[in-house]
Design an enzyme around this catalytic site. Structure first.
Site, mmCIF file in Angstrom:
data_model
loop_
_atom_site.group_PDB
_atom_site.id
_atom_site.type_symbol
_atom_site.label_atom_id
_atom_site.label_comp_id
_atom_site.label_asym_id
_atom_site.label_seq_id
_atom_site.Cartn_x
_atom_site.Cartn_y
_atom_site.Cartn_z
ATOM 1 C CE1 TYR A 328 1.982 -1.039 4.287
ATOM 2 C CE2 TYR A 328 0.781 -2.148 2.547
ATOM 3 C CZ TYR A 328 1.487 -1.058 3.004
ATOM 4 O OH TYR A 328 1.692 0.007 2.178
ATOM 5 C CD1 TRP A 334 -5.952 4.202 6.068
ATOM 6 C CD2 TRP A 334 -7.489 5.789 5.727
ATOM 7 N NE1 TRP A 334 -5.629 4.853 4.895
ATOM 8 C CE2 TRP A 334 -6.546 5.829 4.658
ATOM 9 C CE3 TRP A 334 -8.539 6.698 5.724
ATOM 10 C CZ2 TRP A 334 -6.653 6.743 3.602
ATOM 11 C CZ3 TRP A 334 -8.641 7.607 4.679
ATOM 12 C CH2 TRP A 334 -7.715 7.623 3.637
ATOM 13 C CD GLU A 473 0.501 7.044 4.416
ATOM 14 O OE1 GLU A 473 1.144 6.418 3.553
ATOM 15 O OE2 GLU A 473 -0.236 6.501 5.250
ATOM 16 C CE LYS A 585 1.447 6.330 -0.368
ATOM 17 N NZ LYS A 585 1.829 5.664 0.874
ATOM 18 C CD GLN A 586 -3.640 7.322 0.452
ATOM 19 O OE1 GLN A 586 -4.434 6.468 0.130
ATOM 20 N NE2 GLN A 586 -2.769 7.155 1.420
HETATM 21 C C1 BGC Z 1 -1.298 3.984 2.253
HETATM 22 C C2 BGC Z 1 -2.194 4.003 3.468
HETATM 23 C C3 BGC Z 1 -2.759 2.601 3.668
HETATM 24 C C4 BGC Z 1 -1.654 1.577 3.751
HETATM 25 C C5 BGC Z 1 -2.187 0.169 3.822
HETATM 26 C C6 BGC Z 1 -0.222 2.950 2.455
HETATM 27 O O1 BGC Z 1 0.601 2.918 1.334
HETATM 28 O O2 BGC Z 1 -0.744 5.250 2.036
HETATM 29 O O3 BGC Z 1 -3.239 4.930 3.295
HETATM 30 O O4 BGC Z 1 -3.540 2.575 4.810
HETATM 31 O O5 BGC Z 1 -0.821 1.681 2.619
HETATM 32 O O6 BGC Z 1 -2.965 -0.142 2.721
#
Ligand code: BGC
Length: 755
Positions: A328, A334, A473, A585-586
């Site tokens: 990342y 968030w 997502e 997803k979450q």
């Molecule tokens: C998640 C997000 C998260 C991001 C960074 C993604 O895979 O779906 O909610 O903010 O990863 O951790």
């Protein structure tokens, strides 16, 4: 020195690992990383390691962002040189010792002292037996400073030995401005940032300093003749500075920092670092009796959480992998506001304040994004780096290895409510008037304004927010995501509340701020109207929120049938089918339940959890923590414990190499949330703190401290005695609500309530 190199004996305070496995080493480098919120060093070996590379760097400096090239405009953290490299060689051998010469390797992360301690033994050829004990730390007291201490035991007699200390990766990604024997200054290619490093290294044999031979920038060698029983000690102190403009003389600053550190000496540096860690542990340690595995998982989480923040630098925030890995690109999501801020707000308000000040400093970026997208107010970047501009890539590789469009940068809007949520809860918990008045209020007003403009009034008399992505997502371009709409409504209402508060308490500030952002009463009234007519997706008959418009009509898939899968559900089913199915997803509605419990009255929380939990595939490491909190609050302790273990395994399970890109700092924040907000049932609102514990069977006691409006409170939940003890250890009298009943507390009268 040897005493300093001894790891803690108590297994609850260390994480250790024996041997070397090249397949797993990258994940272990993440797990064993050390960090102080400014400098992060992955836990690679010292002399016998795999080389650092640009794609797998080992050293991170918070805020050192640069675009990685004209074809890669997305800013990423640029790796800094790795200052830990050592090579040892002996005249009897042709080449320096390498990985294949090591017969024993042990690494131990000492949570209490915030240090990585390693021991290696080298037994090749037989006549040379070397035992190497190493400590490395990045100072929690003075974040610019790193320290490496090495003690060699060498059995061989009369052998010529040579130690070479150097930096690795001097040429990575940065433009060299100055490179001297012990000092380097670099600048980034595009972003106008500067990095400076300076180093001092000393070798002592039996207490006597050996003269070094300079071999070029940051490289020295030392030669000596071995004798059995000889004490060979090496110390290296590094100073690191980041400057965000050419006006700051990074080279002069770093030199001065190094000189101060040298005058303090390694013992003084170590002591100050340990004192700082000690203070952090006193402010945040969570102790669990009866479940050593959970205890250690929590300590591991707290260790990384304490190492991730820098209260002294409001120009940076915490990345999704903190400073422990490259995934990342060092971007901020968030994750910080929803998964980390609860911990910092309640145990380290200074760090929380710096993190929220970062959002204040990037408010202009958020305003620019809103304007660019045709909305008003502040629309925070889904992925943020240094300026607040959107840094979410537009394309990526999906879990099925296909190139796909990433829509989060334009559609995942809830970040603008998540930031507001964290600001408001920081204000609730700290009463930090200066922050609210001078920074927080503007964030709340501008995010409220964004939501009021983004929600569209429609013929049904309601306001709708269309074309978004919620926390789940897997579903894109959806309408009326319950999480987004409810959080938007909540943000608008806090905007109205803060406007009223400013007007009343600080009329001058209100006059100045409302003039600066051109906010009048008519607009505030419009906001109220939007909030009151926001579509929520709540079905009053069932108490269920529909995750988004049309979700209930999607194909229902029994996830239990896929229990043994080793890949995410969107890979199993493919993206298209997943998008047409009730596969989440979450935590999404479940996340809402945790953040806005008041929106789930009369059994609605249980109904929503029962509906959504079986549909969640936990395709993100963020998911388990919120599910665990929700389950614990519902009294479903076994389910909550299942999520606690799942979150703990994210970074600790050594069964697969899944964390090479860094630890999942939000999942670690989720562990603290599950223990404190879930099992202890800690809540906070305008009336104060509340507790409603529900411990897992094995946890005989759970104890932790929190801070509340300038006070320190320590809580012990004792399952055997069935008591909750709350002690005001510092500050003015207050009241605490235990299982719905308010109890006054003073410093003289600790509270003990039976449950
Ligand atoms: C998640 C997000 C998260 C991001 C960074 C993604 O895979 O779906 O909610 O903010 O990863 O951790």
């Amino acid at each position: 020195m040897l005493q300093a190199l001894e790891p803690a004996r108590d297994p609850a305070w260390i994480l250790d690992q024996h041997g070397f496995d090249p397949l797993r080493d990258s994940s272990r480098e993440s797990r064993f990383a050390i960090s102080n919120g400014f400098l992060g060093m992955r836990g690679g070996r010292t002399i016998d390691r795999l080389p650092q590379s640009l794609v797998a760097p080992r050293t991170y400096v918070a805020g050192l962002f640069d675009a990685l090239g004209p074809d890669l405009p997305i800013p990423a953290l640029v790796p800094a040189p790795d200052w830990l490299k050592l090579d040892v060689s002996f005249s009897a051998l042709k080449a320096p010792l390498t990985v294949s010469d090591v017969s024993f390797h042990h690494r131990a992360l000492d949570f209490r002292r915030g240090a990585l301690l390693t021991e290696s033994r080298i037994a090749r050829p037989r006549e040379i037996a070397v035992r190497l004990r190493v400590l490395r730390l990045v100072s929690l007291q003075c974040r610019a400073i790193g320290l490496q201490l090495v003690h060699f035991d060498i059995e061989a007699d009369g052998m010529e030995a040579m130690l070479v200390a150097s930096f690795e990766g001097l040429e990575f990604g940065l433009v060299t401005q100055r490179l001297e024997q012990d000092l380097g200054v670099w600048r980034t290619n595009v972003s106008g940032k500067w990095l400076a490093m300076a180093v001092a290294a000393t070798l002592r044999v039996d207490g006597l300093v050996v003269a070094p031979k300079p071999l070029g920038p940051f490289k020295w060698s030392w030669n000596w003749v071995t004798k059995p029983g000889q004490a060979v000690c090496f110390e290296r102190i590094v100073a690191v500075t980041r400057a965000d403009s050419a006006e700051e003389d990074a080279g002069a600053t770093v030199r001065q920092r190094l000189e101060t550190a040298i005058s303090v000496g390694w013992r003084g540096l170590l002591e100050a670092h340990e004192t700082s860690w000690d203070a952090r542990w006193r402010a945040c340690d969570v102790t669990i009796a009866g479940d050593p595995a959970s205890q250690r998982a929590l300590r591991f989480a707290l260790y990384h959480l304490n190492g991730a923040a820098d209260p002294g630098d409001p120009r940076v925030s915490i990345a999704a992998r903190a400073l422990t890995g490259a995934d990342y690109n060092g971007h901020v999501f968030w994750d910080t506001e929803i998964f980390l801020l609860p911990f910092y707000t309640l145990t380290w308000p200074e760090a929380a304040r710096a993190l929220l000040t970062y959002r204040f400093r990037t408010l202009d970026g958020a305003r620019a994004k809103a304007t660019r997208m045709g909305w008003r107010g502040a629309m925070y970047a889904w992925e943020s780096a240094d300026t607040g501009a959107e840094t979410c890539p537009e394309h990526g590789i999906g879990s099925d290895r296909r190139v796909l469009n990433i829509l989060c940068g334009t559609q995942e809007l809830h970040i603008s409510a998540d930031v507001a949520y964290a600001v408001w809860h920081y204000w609730l918990a700290t009463g930090d008037v200066v922050f609210l008045r001078d920074a927080g209020a503007e964030i709340l007003l501008e995010t409220a304004r964004f939501w009021a403009s983004r929600a569209q009034s429609e013929a049904d008399g309601l306001h709708h927010i269309r074309g978004v992505i919620g926390p789940d997502e897997y579903h894109e371009t959806i309408d009326d995501n319950a999480f987004t709409n409810m959080m938007a409504r909540w943000t608008i209402r806090r905007g109205l509340e803060v406007a009223a508060l400013l007007r009343l308490q600080w009329p001058e500030r209100w006059a100045a701020l409302s003039a600066a952002i051109v906010l009048d009463d008519a607009e505030l009234q419009r906001w109220a109207g939007v909030a009151d007519t926001m579509a929520t997706g709540l079905d009053p008959r069932t108490g269920l929120y529909e995750q988004f418009a049309g979700f209930f009509d999607l194909e229902s898939i029994d996830l239990a049938q896929y229990a043994g899968r080793s890949v995410p559900m969107d890979v199993v089913l493919g993206r298209e089918r997943t998008q047409k199915a009730q596969i989440i997803k979450q935590a999404d509605v479940v996340a809402l339940m945790v953040l806005l419990p008041e929106a789930f009255a009369d059994g609605a929380a249980a109904a929503n959890f029962s509906y959504y939990e079986p549909r969640c595939s936990h395709g993100s490491s963020l998911s388990a923590g919120l599910h665990g909190v929700a389950a614990a609050r519902l009294g479903r302790v076994d389910t909550a414990m299942r999520f606690f273990r799942q979150a703990a395994a994210t970074d600790l399970a050594d069964t697969h190499a899944a964390i090479d890109g860094g630890v999942h700092i939000a999942a670690l924040g989720g562990l603290w949330m599950m223990a404190v907000l879930g099992f202890a049932g800690l809540t906070m609102d305008e009336s104060g703190l509340g507790l409603d514990p529900q411990l897992p069977d094995d946890w005989t006691t759970l104890a932790f401290p929190v801070q509340w409006r300038g006070r320190a409170v320590s809580v012990v939940v004792d399952a055997a005695q069935r008591t909750i003890q709350a002690t005001l250890t510092d500050g003015e009298p207050m009241a605490i609500t235990i299982r719905g009943e308010r109890h006054p507390m003073t410093k003289q009268t600790p509270l003990s309530v039976r449950f």
